[in-house]
Design an enzyme around this catalytic site. Sequence first.
Site, PDB file in Angstrom:
ATOM      1  N   THR A  74      30.687  12.789 -75.057  1.00  0.00           N
ATOM      2  CA  THR A  74      31.368  12.396 -73.804  1.00  0.00           C
ATOM      3  C   THR A  74      32.183  11.189 -74.469  1.00  0.00           C
ATOM      4  OG1 THR A  74      29.692  13.242 -72.459  1.00  0.00           O
ATOM      5  CG2 THR A  74      31.347  11.598 -71.542  1.00  0.00           C
ATOM      6  N   ASN A 150      31.226  26.071 -74.432  1.00  0.00           N
ATOM      7  CA  ASN A 150      29.710  25.572 -74.027  1.00  0.00           C
ATOM      8  C   ASN A 150      29.146  26.451 -72.946  1.00  0.00           C
ATOM      9  OD1 ASN A 150      31.652  23.956 -72.823  1.00  0.00           O
ATOM     10  ND2 ASN A 150      29.856  23.381 -71.404  1.00  0.00           N
ATOM     11  N   GLN A 184      29.429  22.370 -79.797  1.00  0.00           N
ATOM     12  CA  GLN A 184      28.580  23.393 -79.770  1.00  0.00           C
ATOM     13  C   GLN A 184      28.896  24.398 -81.224  1.00  0.00           C
ATOM     14  OE1 GLN A 184      26.359  24.266 -77.828  1.00  0.00           O
ATOM     15  NE2 GLN A 184      26.953  22.896 -75.997  1.00  0.00           N
ATOM     16  N   SER A 207      27.808  15.785 -81.344  1.00  0.00           N
ATOM     17  CA  SER A 207      26.628  15.121 -80.635  1.00  0.00           C
ATOM     18  C   SER A 207      25.623  15.564 -81.251  1.00  0.00           C
ATOM     19  CB  SER A 207      26.937  15.432 -79.212  1.00  0.00           C
ATOM     20  OG  SER A 207      25.677  14.915 -78.391  1.00  0.00           O
ATOM     21  N   SER A 208      24.720  14.288 -81.528  1.00  0.00           N
ATOM     22  CA  SER A 208      23.697  14.594 -82.205  1.00  0.00           C
ATOM     23  C   SER A 208      22.458  15.558 -81.749  1.00  0.00           C
ATOM     24  CB  SER A 208      22.926  13.131 -82.540  1.00  0.00           C
ATOM     25  OG  SER A 208      22.621  12.352 -81.425  1.00  0.00           O
ATOM     26  N   HIS A 209      22.497  15.124 -80.410  1.00  0.00           N
ATOM     27  CA  HIS A 209      21.306  15.890 -79.811  1.00  0.00           C
ATOM     28  C   HIS A 209      21.677  17.484 -79.695  1.00  0.00           C
ATOM     29  CE1 HIS A 209      22.845  16.403 -75.458  1.00  0.00           C
ATOM     30  NE2 HIS A 209      23.647  15.546 -75.741  1.00  0.00           N
ATOM     31  N   CYS A 331      25.531  19.588 -68.248  1.00  0.00           N
ATOM     32  CA  CYS A 331      26.689  18.474 -67.882  1.00  0.00           C
ATOM     33  C   CYS A 331      27.285  18.727 -66.513  1.00  0.00           C
ATOM     34  CB  CYS A 331      27.388  18.394 -69.133  1.00  0.00           C
ATOM     35  SG  CYS A 331      26.826  17.835 -70.611  1.00  0.00           S
TER      36      CYS A 331
END
Length: 385
Positions: A74, A150, A184, A207-209, A331
């Site tokens: 984000t 996503n 994604q 994004s890492s997670h 999100c």
Amino acid sequence: MSSLYFDSAATTPPSFSSINAYNEALKYFENPSSAYDNAKKVKVLLEEARLRCASSLSLSKEEAHHLFFTSCATESNSIVLQSVIRNYKTGRVIITNGEHPSVKNNSFILKRCGFEVISLPSKNGFVNPLDLEKALTPNTVLVSIIYVNNVIGTKNDISSLASLVKNYAKSISKNITFHTDCVQAIGKTEFSLNEFTTSGVNAATFSSHKFYAPRGCGILYSNSDNIRALSEGGGQENGRRGGTENVAAIYAASIALEEEQKLIKNHIKTISLLKDEFLKKISTLPFITVLTPKENSVPSIISISLKKMPGEITVRSLSKSGISIGTTSACSANAKKNEKNILQDMGFSPSNAESAIRISFSPLNTIEDVNTLALELEKFYNTYK
Ligand code: PLP
């Protein structure tokens, strides 16, 4: 009650090696910007992580300085979109109807600042190159097109779209930044950033997670001077992102990224088997409509709609049976209106949008898990329809 997790598009459990890397890196607590020797060791870890990320994304050692660490995607997307305000007074920004809220909501800020924002149709999750071609004007300054959607898992042909923009920009001797949200993609499809950058991609976000690392690390690729810091501070990350770096999260992300890129072929095989089995099982259930197109989509995400059953009710009821699935996107669950609009914006009927759920697989799921999911969906629907 056993618990089954089918929401890996929302977040993924950190792998053992990324947790180990995180714990190891936490021992190096000093500030990487400090001048003493112990801090220099932290700086070394940070730069080692940058090189590992670069090589995992198929970039050369020399290109590693194009990677900037942030806190999440984000933030990375906000940096890209809001750079427009820092660089220009007027101009056109092109996004699509399939963007994540972190792009879409930033585009509203640009609109309020007087920029012209065009949102291209994303019919069934795909951007038509002809629509992009028509939207390009000499005052276009940024194009931002999501790679893997996503909500329904469709993949845009980023290389073709980026080269279209690159050629147009060249023909008018102007710079147009091309950004793609690749959040994604890692761990869900074979991915080479080099392929994108040679086609004309200037900025990409991760994004890492989403790829089996702990939360707290976003990666921003940028080869353009037009991408400028959102948080000004002590000049960290080459001036692109002020704030002391979260070295443990960054280090763990680099380990997970390397691991995922190495295992991707096997992971795709496993996830594809799960998806095929699920599709086979639900093909006998007449109340289910599959929203995710068969072609050009990742195997990890499948969006379906249960006839006249609001998605939120399906999600809550399955949760009582220990099954975690998503409505559309974790999100946007905080902004229910947007959530339905994104599916409608992509051309799905209001009733399908209202009753959509998102199932996202990971290699940690098994065929038995998938069979249980299909069975529970049938049981639930027959009880509550
Ligand atoms: N972009 C896409 C496509 C996403 O799916 C997400 C998260 O779901 C984000 C951006 C935001 O990622 P983060 O949670 O790292 O801010």
